[in-house]
Every structure is written in structure tokens, then in C-alpha cells.
Design a protein around this motif. Sequence first.
Motif, mmCIF file in Angstrom:
data_model
loop_
_atom_site.group_PDB
_atom_site.id
_atom_site.type_symbol
_atom_site.label_atom_id
_atom_site.label_comp_id
_atom_site.label_asym_id
_atom_site.label_seq_id
_atom_site.Cartn_x
_atom_site.Cartn_y
_atom_site.Cartn_z
ATOM 1 N N VAL A 36 0.904 -1.187 -0.004
ATOM 2 C CA VAL A 36 -0.014 0.046 0.031
ATOM 3 C C VAL A 36 0.992 1.186 0.050
ATOM 4 O O VAL A 36 0.528 2.085 -0.552
ATOM 5 N N GLY A 37 1.960 1.264 0.688
ATOM 6 C CA GLY A 37 2.939 2.364 0.803
ATOM 7 C C GLY A 37 3.572 2.643 -0.619
ATOM 8 O O GLY A 37 3.714 3.556 -1.030
ATOM 9 N N LEU A 38 3.844 1.453 -1.160
ATOM 10 C CA LEU A 38 4.530 1.455 -2.724
ATOM 11 C C LEU A 38 3.379 2.067 -3.555
ATOM 12 O O LEU A 38 3.879 2.805 -4.442
ATOM 13 N N TRP A 39 2.074 1.772 -3.462
ATOM 14 C CA TRP A 39 1.000 2.419 -4.264
ATOM 15 C C TRP A 39 0.899 3.607 -4.216
ATOM 16 O O TRP A 39 0.854 4.434 -5.193
ATOM 17 N N ALA A 77 7.708 6.024 3.736
ATOM 18 C CA ALA A 77 7.607 6.050 5.042
ATOM 19 C C ALA A 77 6.746 4.544 5.470
ATOM 20 O O ALA A 77 7.222 3.749 6.376
ATOM 21 N N VAL A 78 5.811 4.529 4.914
ATOM 22 C CA VAL A 78 4.789 3.280 5.045
ATOM 23 C C VAL A 78 5.571 2.085 4.589
ATOM 24 O O VAL A 78 5.448 0.946 5.551
ATOM 25 N N ALA A 79 6.282 2.197 3.508
ATOM 26 C CA ALA A 79 6.951 0.742 2.892
ATOM 27 C C ALA A 79 7.999 0.230 3.953
ATOM 28 O O ALA A 79 8.134 -0.563 4.369
ATOM 29 N N VAL A 90 10.093 -1.914 -0.548
ATOM 30 C CA VAL A 90 11.011 -0.667 -0.153
ATOM 31 C C VAL A 90 12.074 -0.320 -1.040
ATOM 32 O O VAL A 90 12.068 1.135 -1.537
ATOM 33 N N TYR A 91 12.437 -1.130 -1.710
ATOM 34 C CA TYR A 91 13.673 -0.739 -2.779
ATOM 35 C C TYR A 91 12.794 -0.048 -3.939
ATOM 36 O O TYR A 91 13.280 0.902 -4.517
ATOM 37 N N ASN A 96 11.451 4.882 -6.911
ATOM 38 C CA ASN A 96 10.243 5.796 -7.362
ATOM 39 C C ASN A 96 10.888 7.314 -6.595
ATOM 40 O O ASN A 96 10.458 8.279 -7.505
ATOM 41 N N LEU A 97 11.015 7.369 -5.720
ATOM 42 C CA LEU A 97 11.693 8.745 -5.102
ATOM 43 C C LEU A 97 12.714 9.196 -5.889
ATOM 44 O O LEU A 97 12.450 10.435 -6.276
ATOM 45 N N PHE A 98 13.580 8.622 -6.498
ATOM 46 C CA PHE A 98 14.470 8.918 -7.304
ATOM 47 C C PHE A 98 14.039 9.483 -8.776
ATOM 48 O O PHE A 98 14.353 10.549 -9.335
ATOM 49 N N VAL A 99 13.012 8.686 -9.122
ATOM 50 C CA VAL A 99 12.612 9.284 -10.652
ATOM 51 C C VAL A 99 11.902 10.280 -10.320
ATOM 52 O O VAL A 99 11.943 11.218 -11.104
ATOM 53 N N VAL A 100 11.011 10.439 -9.339
ATOM 54 C CA VAL A 100 10.144 11.813 -9.134
ATOM 55 C C VAL A 100 11.120 13.042 -8.851
ATOM 56 O O VAL A 100 10.882 13.981 -9.503
ATOM 57 N N LEU A 101 12.394 12.765 -8.316
ATOM 58 C CA LEU A 101 13.542 13.833 -8.301
ATOM 59 C C LEU A 101 13.877 14.276 -9.391
ATOM 60 O O LEU A 101 14.126 15.510 -9.625
ATOM 61 N N VAL A 102 14.220 13.365 -10.172
ATOM 62 C CA VAL A 102 14.994 13.539 -11.464
ATOM 63 C C VAL A 102 13.823 14.450 -12.404
ATOM 64 O O VAL A 102 14.366 15.181 -12.968
#
Length: 275
Positions: A36-39, A77-79, A90-91, A96-102
Motif C-alpha cells: 500500500v505504501g508503494l502504491w 515511510a509506510v513501506a 522498499v527498494y 520511485n523517489l529517485f524518479v520523481v526527483l529527476v
Amino acid sequence: MNKFKVFLTTIAFVWLWSCGFWAIFQTVRSGDIAWVGLWINAWSLPIWMLLRFLWPWKFRGEQREPAAFAAVLTGVAVALLSDSEKGQPVYLAIYNLFVVLVYLFHLSALRHPAMPALDAGFPCLVTADGKNWSAAEHARRGNFDGLLLVFLRSSFCADSRGLLMQLSALLPELKRRGVGLVICSAEPPSRWSRWITAVPLLEFLQLAPGESANDAFLAPGGAPLTQSATFSEAARPSQWLLDSEGFVLWRHLPGNYRTPGSAELLRGQLFRLQD
């Protein structure tokens, strides 16, 4: 470079959407909260951008897109907290966080070429019908005390449409000061008809692609892949305040496609015509 960014942007959003669907499937299959956290993490930015595309007058873009970015971090954080084994959710969430920042700080970044400087004459532009457009001649023909030029990226851009709709509130002030409003784009007015009807523009210029006079204002390959079959070029967002002789009094060259400026920013610069 523009085509490369467009391609990577498409891949990034396809990945985020796909990752969200995968997270939903895994949540139903395993019942693990980490998925759910990943979603949440995967779909935060795509859903936010979709909302901005559908209702640009309600949701305005910012450099960090704080609403979407906060949801992305919440998903991470949830993941992290629910996956004690630090497995795939988690990975993927960190990736995905890296993709968003890029995307936020690179893929949507805007680099302008050499542009007309302050106190310099604004150059002639070439319209789609092959005519030369001169700011000084336009001001003289319309008996304007100044001109406000607004370059809009394209009709597919939520922020361009949002700025266009904001300009309706600026028209009374422009009329009072005798300032002509000119909208410049790489697309014909028909592509903007849904929003132009709400804003009685004084002038609309469709710039001709491939003309050296327009090179500084048009980005080759700047349109998304879904639009490239008809219009492969997009205008670089910018705003210019010119005096009655076509000299640059003020300019705004945004560093990101998602933050092209606002009507209030333009309103705050009109005093320069009185100096």
C-alpha cells in the motif's frame, strides 16, 4: 536534448503508473501493508499531474510540487515501517523517489538560449503564414503605450492553460494602462479555442517552426510523444514587457516548464511603463 527529455519523461510516468498497478495486485494477493505504501508512493505524482492537467485553474505547479512530494515520502515511510525484511516494496519506493526527483529538477527543467537583454530591442518574429511581426509596428498600429508578450508552451501544458485563463483578470488593468497583450505559441489558435473564448485576446501569434528568427523562442522536439505527429515544437515559456518602441523593459525566463509565471507577477511589473 529536448527529445531525450520527452522520451525519459514518458518512460518515467509509464513506470510510475505500472508500479502502482503492480502494488495493487500485490496488496490483493498478499495483504502486506508495505505494498500500500508503494502504491501511494508510485501514484502520487502521476495523479497530481493528472489533476493539474484536468483543472489547471485549481491546481498550480510549483518547483517541488509539495503536495505530490509529501505523498511520495509518505509512501516511502509506510513501506519502510511496515516491511521489516526490507524487501521489494522498499527498494521500489526508494527507486520511485529517485524518479520523481529527476523529473522535478531535471526533466522538466528549462534552459533558455541567448535572449534579448534588458533595454534591447525585441527582435522580429516570423508567423506561421510567413509574415514578419514587429513589436514596435504592432504598438504603433494599436496606439499602445507598451506591449505584454506571453509565450505559452503548448495547449497540452496545464500551466500554460492555467496562465492563459488567469490573464482574463489582468485585461482591465492592461486596458487602463494602454498595454497591448500578445500571446505567442507554436500552435494555431484553434488548439486554444476552448480557453481563448474566455479571454478576448488582442493578438495571437502562431510562430513558424524552423525559422531562425524564432529559434530562441521555440524548442525543437519539445512536444510530448502523443503530440509529436502534428506539432513537434513547443514554445519556451517566457513573458516580456516592452515599451511603445519595442524595447525590453522587463523579462521573465522561468527555469522550469511547470512554473511559467502568473498574472499577478505580470501585474506587478506594469509600473515599469511609467518610469
